[in-house]
Design an enzyme around this catalytic site. Structure first.
Site, short mmCIF file in Angstrom:
data_model
loop_
_atom_site.label_atom_id
_atom_site.label_comp_id
_atom_site.label_asym_id
_atom_site.label_seq_id
_atom_site.Cartn_x
_atom_site.Cartn_y
_atom_site.Cartn_z
N TYR A 140 0.70 -1.77 0.56
CA TYR A 140 0.39 -0.50 -0.04
C TYR A 140 0.63 1.31 -0.08
O TYR A 140 0.61 2.35 -0.74
CB TYR A 140 -0.93 0.15 1.00
N LYS A 191 3.61 -15.46 1.72
CA LYS A 191 3.61 -16.29 0.34
C LYS A 191 5.07 -16.40 -0.47
O LYS A 191 5.33 -15.85 -0.86
CB LYS A 191 2.63 -16.09 -0.99
N ASP A 224 -2.80 -18.31 1.81
CA ASP A 224 -4.11 -18.46 1.13
C ASP A 224 -4.30 -20.08 1.82
O ASP A 224 -5.77 -19.82 1.69
CB ASP A 224 -3.47 -19.04 -0.89
N ASP A 248 -5.10 -7.22 5.71
CA ASP A 248 -6.45 -6.13 5.64
C ASP A 248 -7.71 -7.86 4.85
O ASP A 248 -8.87 -7.74 5.49
CB ASP A 248 -6.15 -5.64 4.02
N ASP A 252 -11.01 -9.04 7.21
CA ASP A 252 -12.08 -8.64 6.94
C ASP A 252 -12.62 -10.82 7.56
O ASP A 252 -14.04 -10.37 6.85
CB ASP A 252 -12.00 -8.31 5.65
#
Ligand code: NAD
Length: 367
Positions: A140, A191, A224, A248, A252
């Protein structure tokens, strides 16, 4: 000792939710605690008053406070304001100036709400996990961050995922320290199979663990697979630590395991001060300003009240009071009181103030 709190209620339902915390603080002061509060503007209301999403003087107050309580910002009224003074800019400014690199989002399933989750009751009942998201680095913020016109009818967009060793060390340090106050288990998610930043993340978390926190159980999981495990059997986790982007998304996902946005608190912490050892801290509900219900007195104040419970726990070490406040929330829900967003058959609908009053009464009773 006096605890100095800056209250930034913001826009929409922010002030309605904050009003319930103010009542609670007044009751706690009557009970002998010493909170000193000051109100200031942030978001759209600050833009209306000063032409900025937060005034410089209020940023300075936030830097000087023991903790900041933040409501919510934004709304359609400010959709057209310039980008750098949009309501969210106030929150981003605070995160940056206070260097709030650690974002804590608990996902707790209150027993009384287990049947309203989209997952099976046995999967979710008793859930108590904490997602720790790195908040000031990663994709970000990384440079270059561009969209280039390639001149052949094509454009190229670039975001840069970048992490330095110290950023990974400090967020994983927070994860291990939090785990020691809980079930002593950290799962780090990245990852490393396809991203260099994931390789470094994995290395640094492992080295930090070995150097200082080998008493804590550490697992690594690809992000994942972690997302899949979160919805398959979330109770296997205690503290999950990840970078800004994965944090993030995964926070959620974890959030929605437990139901309404109106239930979810968060904390953002900075580095400990070299002299006092105190961390800068901002506590806020996960939800936004909910313009669709603002001013109606029906917003759920639990996310804001539970954010204050996190403040008691992490800024003031008032663990017994934090536990008592969280138990008061659980008890009011068990009594069948519900705001509209969490209403189900056979429960009693109450407004914001009545929910706040009921929680405060339980909190006081248990003292
Ligand atoms: P939102 O979280 O404000 O609302 C989403 C939905 O959840 C709405 O239907 C709302 O009524 C409901 N909801 C949210 N909190 C609730 C509560 N406490 N009680 C009952 N119902 C609740 O998200 P949105 O609609 O996408 O955004 C509205 C505004 O808030 C936008 O301007 C957005 O930019 C801003 N926003 C601010 C923050 C923040 O201040 N940290 C976070 C997210 C969104």
């Amino acid at each position: 000792m006096t605890h100095k709190l800056l209250l930034l209620a913001g826009d929409g339902i922010g002030p309605e939710a904050m009003a319930e915390v103010k009542k609670l603080i007044a009751v706690m002061n009557e009970m002998g605690h010493a909170f000193e509060t000051e109100d200031a503007l942030v978001g759209g209301c600050a833009y209306d008053a000063h032409g900025a999403a937060i005034a410089e003087v209020d940023v300075a107050k936030a830097m000087a406070a023991d903790a900041v309580l933040f409501g919510a910002v934004g709304g359609p009224k400010w959709d057209g304001v310039p980008y750098d003074v949009r309501p969210e800019a106030g929150l981003l400014r605070l995160r940056k100036d206070m260097d709030l690199f650690a974002n804590l989002r608990p996902a707790i399933c209150y027993p009384a709400l287990a049947s309203s989750s989209s997952l099976k009751q046995e999967v979710i009942e008793g859930l108590d996990i904490l997602i720790l998201r790195e908040l000031t680095g990663g994709v970000y913020f990384g440079e270059p961050k561009t969209i280039t016109d390639l001149g052949n009818g094509q454009k190229r967009a670039v975001d840069t995922q970048v992490y330095d060793t110290y950023e990974i060390e400090r967020i994983s340090g927070v994860a291990f320290e939090l785990a020691r106050t809980r079930k002593n288990h950290v799962t780090s998610m990245e990852k490393r199979n396809v991203m260099k930043s994931g390789v470094l993340w994995n290395e640094v978390v492992t080295a930090t663990h070995k150097a200082k926190y080998s008493d804590v159980k550490l697992d690594h999981m690809l992000a994942d697979a972690g997302g899949m495990q979160l919805v398959r059997w979330p109770k296997q986790f205690d503290v999950i630590v990840c970078d800004n982007l994965f944090g993030d998304m995964l926070s959620d996902v974890a959030a929605m395991l437990t139901g309404s946005l109106g239930m979810l608190p968060s904390a953002s912490l900075g580095a400990p001060d070299e002299k006092t050892g105190k961390r800068k801290a901002l506590y806020e509900p996960v939800h936004g300003s909910a313009p669709d219900i603002a001013g109606k007195g029906i917003a759920n104040p639990i996310a804001m009240i539970a954010s204050f419970a996190m403040c008691l726990r992490y800024s003031f070490d008032m663990v017994a009071e934090a536990d008592r406040l969280e138990a008061a929330i659980a008890s009011v829900l068990a009594d069948g009181l519900r705001t509209k967003d969490i209403l189900s058959d056979g429960m009693r609908e109450v407004g914001t103030a009545e929910m706040g009053d009921a929680i405060i009464a339980k909190f006081r009773e248990a003292a």
